[in-house]
Design a protein around this motif. Structure first.
Motif, PDB file in Angstrom:
ATOM      1  N   LEU A  58       0.829  -1.196   0.000  1.00 28.55           N
ATOM      2  CA  LEU A  58       0.000   0.000   0.000  1.00 28.55           C
ATOM      3  C   LEU A  58       0.871   1.256   0.000  1.00 28.55           C
ATOM      4  CD1 LEU A  58      -2.568   1.659   0.268  1.00 28.55           C
ATOM      5  CD2 LEU A  58      -2.600   1.124   2.709  1.00 28.55           C
ATOM      6  N   ILE A  59       1.880   1.276   0.863  1.00 28.50           N
ATOM      7  CA  ILE A  59       2.773   2.440   0.922  1.00 28.50           C
ATOM      8  C   ILE A  59       3.469   2.660  -0.420  1.00 28.50           C
ATOM      9  CG2 ILE A  59       4.903   3.287   1.993  1.00 28.50           C
ATOM     10  CD1 ILE A  59       3.903   1.807   4.578  1.00 28.50           C
ATOM     11  N   ASP A  60       3.886   1.569  -1.051  1.00 23.50           N
ATOM     12  CA  ASP A  60       4.534   1.666  -2.356  1.00 23.50           C
ATOM     13  C   ASP A  60       3.579   2.242  -3.398  1.00 23.50           C
ATOM     14  OD1 ASP A  60       6.757   1.125  -4.173  1.00 23.50           O
ATOM     15  OD2 ASP A  60       5.502  -0.461  -4.991  1.00 23.50           O
ATOM     16  N   HIS A  61       2.322   1.794  -3.381  1.00 18.41           N
ATOM     17  CA  HIS A  61       1.339   2.298  -4.342  1.00 18.41           C
ATOM     18  C   HIS A  61       1.050   3.782  -4.107  1.00 18.41           C
ATOM     19  CE1 HIS A  61      -0.371  -2.053  -4.842  1.00 18.41           C
ATOM     20  NE2 HIS A  61       0.785  -1.884  -5.442  1.00 18.41           N
ATOM     21  N   ILE A  62       0.990   4.181  -2.834  1.00 18.46           N
ATOM     22  CA  ILE A  62       0.749   5.591  -2.521  1.00 18.46           C
ATOM     23  C   ILE A  62       1.923   6.447  -3.003  1.00 18.46           C
ATOM     24  CG2 ILE A  62       0.529   7.264  -0.633  1.00 18.46           C
ATOM     25  CD1 ILE A  62      -1.023   5.068   0.889  1.00 18.46           C
ATOM     26  N   ALA A  63       3.136   5.990  -2.729  1.00 20.58           N
ATOM     27  CA  ALA A  63       4.317   6.756  -3.130  1.00 20.58           C
ATOM     28  C   ALA A  63       4.395   6.916  -4.644  1.00 20.58           C
ATOM     29  CB  ALA A  63       5.579   6.077  -2.598  1.00 20.58           C
ATOM     30  N   ALA A  64       3.888   5.918  -5.380  1.00 20.81           N
ATOM     31  CA  ALA A  64       3.974   5.957  -6.846  1.00 20.81           C
ATOM     32  C   ALA A  64       2.895   6.818  -7.483  1.00 20.81           C
ATOM     33  CB  ALA A  64       3.880   4.534  -7.405  1.00 20.81           C
ATOM     34  N   ALA A  81      -4.275  11.973  -5.862  1.00 23.11           N
ATOM     35  CA  ALA A  81      -4.192  10.571  -6.281  1.00 23.11           C
ATOM     36  C   ALA A  81      -3.707   9.696  -5.133  1.00 23.11           C
ATOM     37  CB  ALA A  81      -3.274  10.436  -7.493  1.00 23.11           C
ATOM     38  N   LYS A  82      -2.763  10.188  -4.350  1.00 27.88           N
ATOM     39  CA  LYS A  82      -2.242   9.417  -3.224  1.00 27.88           C
ATOM     40  C   LYS A  82      -3.343   9.152  -2.196  1.00 27.88           C
ATOM     41  CE  LYS A  82       2.419  11.376  -3.642  1.00 27.88           C
ATOM     42  NZ  LYS A  82       3.135  10.227  -4.196  1.00 27.88           N
TER      43      LYS A  82
END
Length: 219
Positions: free
Chosen positions: A91-97, A103-104
């Motif tokens: 989840l953290i990786d998807h938010i950072a991307a 969008a985050k």
């Protein structure tokens, strides 16, 4: 085959989980994954994803589990997808991307229900005119709270889902609630779990840690 998320409280002693697995196996259940939610003095709270053969009734899981001494089923509900060991990191990786703040926040709202095993997630902000929903998951209720006396919020906590500020439809569905500040006290991640169970202290703490990491990413 249908799968279910079973939250159980059991005596924390050697062999107790094995006995539970055997008991569930007597009704044809196959344990797909296990997640320890909380451990206390002499007890454990575990989430099990179990698969049942076609035609089997989920009530059979409760009957089989509670035949054992020291085992109580907190809740059972349909489940799609396996519990993932590193779901918070994903989840953290998807938010950072995600490309920008909006969008985050949407990624957080969309994926938090799967990661934190809740029914829905919204991100709300306290304004001069009341509480405003910034984003919500697709499963978030259309009826929104018009006030949030629990804001501003200093730290993650479970909220009283029976309080007057909670919309009646939330209360009718026995929705349990938890929230955590998202970088500042007047913005919060709000989680809802229709039908329960109550949020355990470890789950509230986990929400707080996650919100803190996301707030750092947003900054």
């Amino acid at each position: 085959m249908p799968s279910y998320l079973l939250r159980v409280q059991l005596v924390d002693r050697p062999g107790s989980l094995g006995s539970l697995a055997v008991a569930l196996g007597t009704v044809g259940a196959d344990i797909l994954s296990l997640d320890v939610v909380e451990r206390g003095s002499g007890y454990a709270i575990d989430d099990l994803v179990v698969e049942l053969p076609p035609g089997a009734m989920p009530d059979a899981l409760i009957t089989a589990a509670e035949r054992l001494d020291g085992v109580r089923v907190d809740t059972i509900r349909p489940h799609t997808g396996l519990l993932e060991a590193h779901r918070e990191l994903e989840l953290i990786d998807h938010i950072a991307a995600a490309p920008d703040r909006a969008a985050k926040l949407q990624v957080l709202a969309d994926e938090a229900p799967r990661v934190l095993r809740v029914g829905w997630c919204t991100i709300v902000r306290l304004t001069e005119s009341g509480v405003e929903r910034i984003v919500g998951s697709s499963s978030a209720p259309e009826t929104q709270a018009t006030s949030a006396p629990w804001l501003p919020l200093a730290h993650a906590e479970a909220l009283d889902g029976t309080a007057d500020w909670a919309p009646q439809v939330w209360r009718d569905m026995d929705t349990t609630l938890a929230a955590a500040p998202l970088g500042e006290p007047h913005i919060a991640v709000l989680l809802g779990r229709p039908g329960g169970p109550l949020f355990r202290p470890s789950e509230v703490a986990r929400l707080g840690y996650l919100a803190g990491i996301v707030a750092t990413i947003l900054r």
